[in-house]
Design a protein around this motif. Sequence first.
Motif, short mmCIF file in Angstrom:
data_model
loop_
_atom_site.label_atom_id
_atom_site.label_comp_id
_atom_site.label_asym_id
_atom_site.label_seq_id
_atom_site.Cartn_x
_atom_site.Cartn_y
_atom_site.Cartn_z
N ALA A 57 -0.34 -1.43 -5.78
CA ALA A 57 -1.66 -1.31 -5.14
C ALA A 57 -1.94 0.12 -4.68
O ALA A 57 -3.06 0.61 -4.80
N GLU A 58 -0.95 0.79 -4.14
CA GLU A 58 -1.15 2.16 -3.63
C GLU A 58 -1.54 3.11 -4.75
O GLU A 58 -2.42 3.95 -4.59
N ASP A 59 -0.87 2.98 -5.91
CA ASP A 59 -1.22 3.84 -7.05
C ASP A 59 -2.62 3.54 -7.55
O ASP A 59 -3.39 4.45 -7.87
N PHE A 60 -2.97 2.24 -7.62
CA PHE A 60 -4.31 1.88 -8.05
C PHE A 60 -5.35 2.48 -7.11
O PHE A 60 -6.34 3.05 -7.55
N GLN A 61 -5.11 2.36 -5.82
CA GLN A 61 -6.09 2.84 -4.85
C GLN A 61 -6.27 4.35 -4.93
O GLN A 61 -7.39 4.85 -4.80
#
Length: 157
Positions: A57-61
Amino acid sequence: MYGYGQPMDGGAAQQSYVPPQQGGAGGYGQQPPLYPEPSPPSLADAVRAFTTGQMPAEDFQQIFATSKVYCPRGDTPGFLALHNTQQPVIPMFTSLKELRRYAGKESKYFVITGAEVIDLLPSGYGFVLDMEGEHRMVFDAKAVEQMVDFAMRRMYG
């Protein structure tokens, strides 16, 4: 006397200024780097990777924050919202092609970054990325709040 143009003594010799060539063969900085920086995945690639569990999720965000997002618009400024859902959501798209698939060829739209989406989205609203796409993503209002919290922690520690 020094200068350009006709000499003061009336002679036929002319002087002129020739600007240095920009670019051209053999100039410094003309060769591509031996090890170019990898470019980040497109937003569509990130959506695909995130929805299939291949991206945290952090990379996507982080990718979402810097990517262009295409939003349909009406005659007045602001987001168009869908209220026929459990919570109101705003349709957004990873590309103009995806937006046209949903809203038609002649639809009006505006483009902003994902970071601006997070900053400008009204409280209590979620959004849907690529409603008609193969990897549709729904972010409810709670998920948007979590994205805001993540962005604030990243910016301010």
